[in-house]
Design a protein around this motif. Sequence first.
Motif, PDB file in Angstrom:
ATOM      1  N   LEU A  29       0.836  -1.196   0.000  1.00 49.82           N
ATOM      2  CA  LEU A  29       0.000   0.000   0.000  1.00 49.82           C
ATOM      3  C   LEU A  29       0.876   1.253   0.000  1.00 49.82           C
ATOM      4  O   LEU A  29       1.936   1.274   0.620  1.00 49.82           O
ATOM      5  N   ALA A  30       0.389   2.264  -0.679  1.00 51.37           N
ATOM      6  CA  ALA A  30       1.006   3.592  -0.602  1.00 51.37           C
ATOM      7  C   ALA A  30       0.014   4.506   0.097  1.00 51.37           C
ATOM      8  O   ALA A  30      -1.125   4.641  -0.344  1.00 51.37           O
ATOM      9  N   VAL A  31       0.441   5.086   1.192  1.00 52.39           N
ATOM     10  CA  VAL A  31      -0.390   6.056   1.902  1.00 52.39           C
ATOM     11  C   VAL A  31       0.208   7.437   1.670  1.00 52.39           C
ATOM     12  O   VAL A  31       1.405   7.644   1.901  1.00 52.39           O
ATOM     13  N   VAL A  32      -0.615   8.353   1.186  1.00 53.59           N
ATOM     14  CA  VAL A  32      -0.183   9.732   0.942  1.00 53.59           C
ATOM     15  C   VAL A  32      -0.887  10.598   1.977  1.00 53.59           C
ATOM     16  O   VAL A  32      -2.125  10.570   2.084  1.00 53.59           O
ATOM     17  N   PHE A  33      -0.113  11.346   2.758  1.00 53.52           N
ATOM     18  CA  PHE A  33      -0.675  12.064   3.896  1.00 53.52           C
ATOM     19  C   PHE A  33      -0.252  13.532   3.888  1.00 53.52           C
ATOM     20  O   PHE A  33       0.913  13.854   3.650  1.00 53.52           O
ATOM     21  N   CYS A  34      -1.213  14.394   4.198  1.00 51.55           N
ATOM     22  CA  CYS A  34      -0.995  15.840   4.280  1.00 51.55           C
ATOM     23  C   CYS A  34      -1.081  16.282   5.737  1.00 51.55           C
ATOM     24  O   CYS A  34      -2.143  16.143   6.346  1.00 51.55           O
ATOM     25  N   PRO A  35       0.004  16.835   6.322  1.00 55.58           N
ATOM     26  CA  PRO A  35      -0.009  17.219   7.731  1.00 55.58           C
ATOM     27  C   PRO A  35      -0.436  18.669   7.959  1.00 55.58           C
ATOM     28  O   PRO A  35       0.114  19.331   8.837  1.00 55.58           O
ATOM     29  N   HIS A  36      -1.417  19.147   7.184  1.00 60.23           N
ATOM     30  CA  HIS A  36      -1.866  20.544   7.301  1.00 60.23           C
ATOM     31  C   HIS A  36      -3.388  20.589   7.447  1.00 60.23           C
ATOM     32  O   HIS A  36      -4.082  19.701   6.944  1.00 60.23           O
ATOM     33  N   THR A  37      -3.902  21.647   8.097  1.00 64.55           N
ATOM     34  CA  THR A  37      -5.346  21.729   8.370  1.00 64.55           C
ATOM     35  C   THR A  37      -6.108  22.594   7.366  1.00 64.55           C
ATOM     36  O   THR A  37      -7.329  22.722   7.461  1.00 64.55           O
ATOM     37  N   THR A  38      -5.388  23.191   6.405  1.00 66.54           N
ATOM     38  CA  THR A  38      -6.079  23.956   5.361  1.00 66.54           C
ATOM     39  C   THR A  38      -5.641  23.479   3.971  1.00 66.54           C
ATOM     40  O   THR A  38      -5.653  24.235   3.009  1.00 66.54           O
ATOM     41  N   ALA A  39      -5.262  22.223   3.890  1.00 63.46           N
ATOM     42  CA  ALA A  39      -4.893  21.580   2.623  1.00 63.46           C
ATOM     43  C   ALA A  39      -5.364  20.135   2.709  1.00 63.46           C
ATOM     44  O   ALA A  39      -5.912  19.718   3.737  1.00 63.46           O
ATOM     45  N   GLY A  40      -5.162  19.358   1.654  1.00 61.19           N
ATOM     46  CA  GLY A  40      -5.622  17.969   1.694  1.00 61.19           C
ATOM     47  C   GLY A  40      -5.013  17.142   0.584  1.00 61.19           C
ATOM     48  O   GLY A  40      -4.163  17.608  -0.189  1.00 61.19           O
ATOM     49  N   ILE A  41      -5.462  15.885   0.525  1.00 57.54           N
ATOM     50  CA  ILE A  41      -5.039  14.935  -0.507  1.00 57.54           C
ATOM     51  C   ILE A  41      -6.298  14.304  -1.092  1.00 57.54           C
ATOM     52  O   ILE A  41      -7.187  13.873  -0.332  1.00 57.54           O
ATOM     53  N   THR A  42      -6.374  14.248  -2.415  1.00 58.30           N
ATOM     54  CA  THR A  42      -7.512  13.575  -3.036  1.00 58.30           C
ATOM     55  C   THR A  42      -7.086  12.934  -4.351  1.00 58.30           C
ATOM     56  O   THR A  42      -5.997  13.202  -4.863  1.00 58.30           O
ATOM     57  N   ILE A  43      -7.939  12.057  -4.861  1.00 56.14           N
ATOM     58  CA  ILE A  43      -7.719  11.424  -6.164  1.00 56.14           C
ATOM     59  C   ILE A  43      -8.836  11.891  -7.091  1.00 56.14           C
ATOM     60  O   ILE A  43     -10.011  11.828  -6.724  1.00 56.14           O
ATOM     61  N   ASN A  44      -8.449  12.362  -8.273  1.00 52.20           N
ATOM     62  CA  ASN A  44      -9.466  12.756  -9.245  1.00 52.20           C
ATOM     63  C   ASN A  44      -8.866  12.762 -10.643  1.00 52.20           C
ATOM     64  O   ASN A  44      -7.738  12.307 -10.839  1.00 52.20           O
ATOM     65  N   GLU A  45      -9.634  13.270 -11.602  1.00 58.13           N
ATOM     66  CA  GLU A  45      -9.249  13.171 -13.020  1.00 58.13           C
ATOM     67  C   GLU A  45      -7.931  13.875 -13.336  1.00 58.13           C
ATOM     68  O   GLU A  45      -7.712  15.011 -12.913  1.00 58.13           O
ATOM     69  N   ASN A  46      -7.095  13.189 -14.114  1.00 57.49           N
ATOM     70  CA  ASN A  46      -5.774  13.725 -14.450  1.00 57.49           C
ATOM     71  C   ASN A  46      -5.679  14.234 -15.888  1.00 57.49           C
ATOM     72  O   ASN A  46      -4.652  14.760 -16.295  1.00 57.49           O
ATOM     73  N   ALA A  47      -6.742  14.069 -16.668  1.00 59.35           N
ATOM     74  CA  ALA A  47      -6.655  14.378 -18.104  1.00 59.35           C
ATOM     75  C   ALA A  47      -7.096  15.804 -18.417  1.00 59.35           C
ATOM     76  O   ALA A  47      -6.354  16.568 -19.031  1.00 59.35           O
ATOM     77  N   ASP A  48      -8.299  16.165 -18.009  1.00 55.25           N
ATOM     78  CA  ASP A  48      -8.847  17.474 -18.341  1.00 55.25           C
ATOM     79  C   ASP A  48      -8.657  18.419 -17.153  1.00 55.25           C
ATOM     80  O   ASP A  48      -9.295  18.249 -16.111  1.00 55.25           O
TER      81      ASP A  48
END
Length: 131
Positions: free
Chosen positions: A34-53
């Motif tokens: 597994l790869a865990v991607v983590f953001c240690p900030h309270t006004t930012a984040g991590i998400t997965i979404n479309e990479n093309a458009d």
Amino acid sequence: MLYEYHLKTEREGFYNITSYVRQALIESRVTSGLAVVFCPHTTAGITINENADPDVVTDLLYALDKTYPDRPQFRHAEGNSAAHLKSSCIGASETVIIEDGRLLLGTWQGIYFTEFDGPRTRTFYVKIIKG
Ligand code: ZN
């Protein structure tokens, strides 16, 4: 294996960090886990979404602004409660399955660092877990 990365951001934005995660995976030599991607900030984040458009993430930022506008009733003295709301909505991490030495992302999926209160220098972590 833990990898730490830094990113200079604009006021708001979605930053495609998929290549960082792929690089961490290559360096780790892990082929299954597994790869865990983590953001240690309270006004930012991590998400997965479309990479093309690129219009997709522009629309997401627009809709987040419409859904979570700044409000005079907010009490937080720093004045960035809307950014805190967006951060909680998006979440602080994503987990991606690793199989045969690659991330099992869909063709149109990218991993994004999301900034809601920049410009800043931000940090994110990638933890590669063998399993
Ligand atoms: Zn704040």
